[in-house]
Design a protein around this motif. Structure first.
Motif, mmCIF file in Angstrom:
data_model
loop_
_atom_site.group_PDB
_atom_site.id
_atom_site.type_symbol
_atom_site.label_atom_id
_atom_site.label_comp_id
_atom_site.label_asym_id
_atom_site.label_seq_id
_atom_site.Cartn_x
_atom_site.Cartn_y
_atom_site.Cartn_z
ATOM 1 N N GLU A 7 2.881 -31.848 26.795
ATOM 2 C CA GLU A 7 4.318 -31.554 26.749
ATOM 3 C C GLU A 7 5.118 -32.627 26.032
ATOM 4 O O GLU A 7 5.912 -32.346 25.144
ATOM 5 C CB GLU A 7 4.856 -31.415 28.173
ATOM 6 C CG GLU A 7 5.339 -30.029 28.486
ATOM 7 C CD GLU A 7 5.801 -29.903 29.929
ATOM 8 O OE1 GLU A 7 6.540 -30.776 30.400
ATOM 9 O OE2 GLU A 7 5.383 -28.916 30.565
ATOM 10 N N LYS A 8 4.875 -33.877 26.393
ATOM 11 C CA LYS A 8 5.728 -34.925 25.819
ATOM 12 C C LYS A 8 5.414 -35.217 24.355
ATOM 13 O O LYS A 8 6.191 -35.892 23.686
ATOM 14 C CB LYS A 8 5.689 -36.193 26.668
ATOM 15 C CG LYS A 8 4.397 -36.933 26.713
ATOM 16 C CD LYS A 8 4.619 -38.270 27.434
ATOM 17 C CE LYS A 8 3.327 -38.981 27.690
ATOM 18 N NZ LYS A 8 2.988 -39.261 29.044
ATOM 19 N N TYR A 9 4.308 -34.688 23.855
ATOM 20 C CA TYR A 9 3.988 -34.871 22.429
ATOM 21 C C TYR A 9 4.431 -33.661 21.594
ATOM 22 O O TYR A 9 4.306 -33.668 20.374
ATOM 23 C CB TYR A 9 2.486 -35.106 22.249
ATOM 24 C CG TYR A 9 1.976 -36.260 23.078
ATOM 25 C CD1 TYR A 9 2.248 -37.582 22.698
ATOM 26 C CD2 TYR A 9 1.262 -36.050 24.254
ATOM 27 C CE1 TYR A 9 1.816 -38.644 23.476
ATOM 28 C CE2 TYR A 9 0.817 -37.102 25.036
ATOM 29 C CZ TYR A 9 1.106 -38.395 24.637
ATOM 30 O OH TYR A 9 0.691 -39.446 25.400
ATOM 31 N N VAL B 296 9.478 -23.977 16.547
ATOM 32 C CA VAL B 296 10.870 -23.548 16.753
ATOM 33 C C VAL B 296 11.294 -23.903 18.188
ATOM 34 O O VAL B 296 12.420 -24.359 18.428
ATOM 35 C CB VAL B 296 11.028 -22.035 16.441
ATOM 36 C CG1 VAL B 296 12.318 -21.474 16.998
ATOM 37 C CG2 VAL B 296 10.973 -21.822 14.931
ATOM 38 N N GLY B 297 10.376 -23.745 19.140
ATOM 39 C CA GLY B 297 10.657 -24.152 20.521
ATOM 40 C C GLY B 297 11.042 -25.623 20.571
ATOM 41 O O GLY B 297 12.011 -26.017 21.232
ATOM 42 N N ASN B 298 10.310 -26.417 19.836
ATOM 43 C CA ASN B 298 10.581 -27.853 19.731
ATOM 44 C C ASN B 298 11.981 -28.119 19.190
ATOM 45 O O ASN B 298 12.733 -28.920 19.727
ATOM 46 C CB ASN B 298 9.570 -28.440 18.735
ATOM 47 C CG ASN B 298 8.823 -29.588 19.329
ATOM 48 O OD1 ASN B 298 9.401 -30.378 20.061
ATOM 49 N ND2 ASN B 298 7.536 -29.669 19.017
ATOM 50 N N GLY C 122 5.975 -23.642 23.144
ATOM 51 C CA GLY C 122 7.289 -23.046 22.934
ATOM 52 C C GLY C 122 7.336 -21.525 22.982
ATOM 53 O O GLY C 122 8.373 -20.954 23.307
ATOM 54 N N GLY C 123 6.204 -20.844 22.659
ATOM 55 C CA GLY C 123 6.218 -19.377 22.550
ATOM 56 C C GLY C 123 6.894 -18.669 23.726
ATOM 57 O O GLY C 123 7.896 -17.964 23.536
ATOM 58 N N PRO C 124 6.359 -18.860 24.943
ATOM 59 C CA PRO C 124 6.957 -18.146 26.083
ATOM 60 C C PRO C 124 8.409 -18.552 26.340
ATOM 61 O O PRO C 124 9.219 -17.718 26.757
ATOM 62 C CB PRO C 124 6.076 -18.575 27.274
ATOM 63 C CG PRO C 124 4.856 -19.196 26.690
ATOM 64 C CD PRO C 124 5.164 -19.623 25.303
ATOM 65 N N GLN C 125 8.753 -19.805 26.039
ATOM 66 C CA GLN C 125 10.128 -20.288 26.278
ATOM 67 C C GLN C 125 11.094 -19.690 25.264
ATOM 68 O O GLN C 125 12.224 -19.352 25.598
ATOM 69 C CB GLN C 125 10.175 -21.812 26.113
ATOM 70 C CG GLN C 125 9.109 -22.534 26.865
ATOM 71 C CD GLN C 125 9.636 -23.008 28.198
ATOM 72 O OE1 GLN C 125 10.768 -22.719 28.573
ATOM 73 N NE2 GLN C 125 8.806 -23.730 28.907
#
Ligand code: KG4
Ligand code: ZN
Length: 325
Positions: free
Chosen positions: A37-39, A169-171, A179-182
């Protein structure tokens, strides 16, 4: 035939027990997504370390849940690629070790082909020829399925895979990995027509994909005080419609009887609606339940179909890149 499947191509350590290529007796996953996550993306070395810790407990749990003992296993199937080489080697070596210790044959399975098999798993007969659509974090592929194991690639991406574009794009939107599900969740709150994004076109290759320009368009749209939900919705609509439209063109190039989808992006509910709209006249098959995302049940299932008289398990090699054909 009872098959133990092992999956370790990326950040999920999976083991599953599947009977006769279709009945899932267990399907266990340990994900290392939390440490990535953090990367903002998979950190290969850290994924490998988690695979090492998880692989044997995950296999144990898969056997326990399926209520089978090692002597009841007929075959071990392992994802041989494509994927991160260090991650693959851990699953591969575990599979080789178990194959020798239990004296069971071992078969290597192509992870991308297994994603496609996930949407065929429950069928008695597979309508053919069909169009295959593999859309995941690492792949964007259209292919003609002549039969199981016989494919003709139609098109692919010239830059990012579609799942990778969702993650990037989530990033940009400040969402957590993956990011996909978010992005899908945020998109539900937005207007998909608010931003006039366009999908990438590849010169002289109308069925190929390109998502890097779309990603840059999102980056520019995010400048200033903006409606992030509508940016997410407009990006998602553009990317998914591009898949559906090019799939439609591809399906018209042969006597297509059905569509089979596979890969993490098939978990997207908006895609289901778009595909229904685009293909009202053709049966469209999706991976059932949690089989969209990486899992070992699809590896075990396809393993049963790929089993020929066994070779030496130690000859099997893991590969970062392998074609589906
Ligand atoms: O098939 P998969 O688990 O792994 C690969 O083989 O790559 O696919 C993971 C990808 C990630 O990029 C993730 O963001 C994307 O699938 N994904 C989604 C959704 N769920 C997962 N993309 C869009 N919408 C979703 N609901
Ligand atoms: Zn995958």
């Amino acid at each position: 035939m009872i098959v133990l499947g092992i999956e370790s191509t990326c950040d999920e350590t999976g083991a599953a027990v599947v009977k006769d290529g279709k009945t899932i007796l267990s399907n266990v996953l340990a994900s290392s997504a939390d440490i990535h996550e953090k990367y903002g993306g998979v950190f290969p070395e850290l994924a490998c370390r988690r695979h090492i810790e998880a692989i044997i407990p995950v296999v144990d749990e898969a056997l326990k849940t399926a209520q089978v003992t090692p002597d009841q296993i007929d075959l071990i199937a392992v994802a041989k690629g494509p994927g991160l080489i260090g991650a693959l080697l851990i699953g591969m070596n575990a599979a080789k070790g178990l194959s020798i210790a239990w004296n069971k044959p071992l078969v290597g399975v192509n992870h991308v082909e297994a994603h496609l098999y996930a949407s065929m798993m429950e069928l008695e007969t597979v309508p053919l020829p069909a169009l295959g659509i593999v859309i995941s974090g690492g792949h964007t592929l259209l292919l003609k399925i002549l039969e199981l194991g016989c494919y003709q690639p139609i098109s692919t991406t010239v830059d990012d895979a579609i799942g990778e574009a969702f993650d990037k794009v989530g990033n940009l939107l400040g969402l957590t990995y993956p990011g996909g599900p978010q992005v899908e969740k945020l998109a539900r709150l937005g207007n998909p027509k608010a931003y006039p994004f366009t999908a990438g076109k590849v010169k002289r290759s109308p069925l190929d994909f390109s998502f890097s320009g779309l990603k840059t368009a999102v980056l520019y749209a995010l400048k200033g005080d903006v409606d992030k939900a509508s940016i997410a919705a407009s990006f998602q609509e553009t990317a998914l419609r591009d898949i559906a439209n090019k799939a439609m063109m591809a399906s018209k190039s042969f006597d297509c009887q059905a569509i089979f989808l596979g890969g993490g992006v098939t978990a997207n509910q908006r895609l289901k609606a778009i595909m229904q709209e685009t293909f009202p006249h053709l049966p469209v098959f999706w991976p059932q339940g949690t089989l969209s995302l990486d899992n070992a049940a699809m590896i075990a299932g396809l393993g049963a179909k790929k089993f020929f008289p066994p070779g030496d398990p130690l000859d099997l090699e893991a590969r970062t890149r392998i074609p589906i054909v």
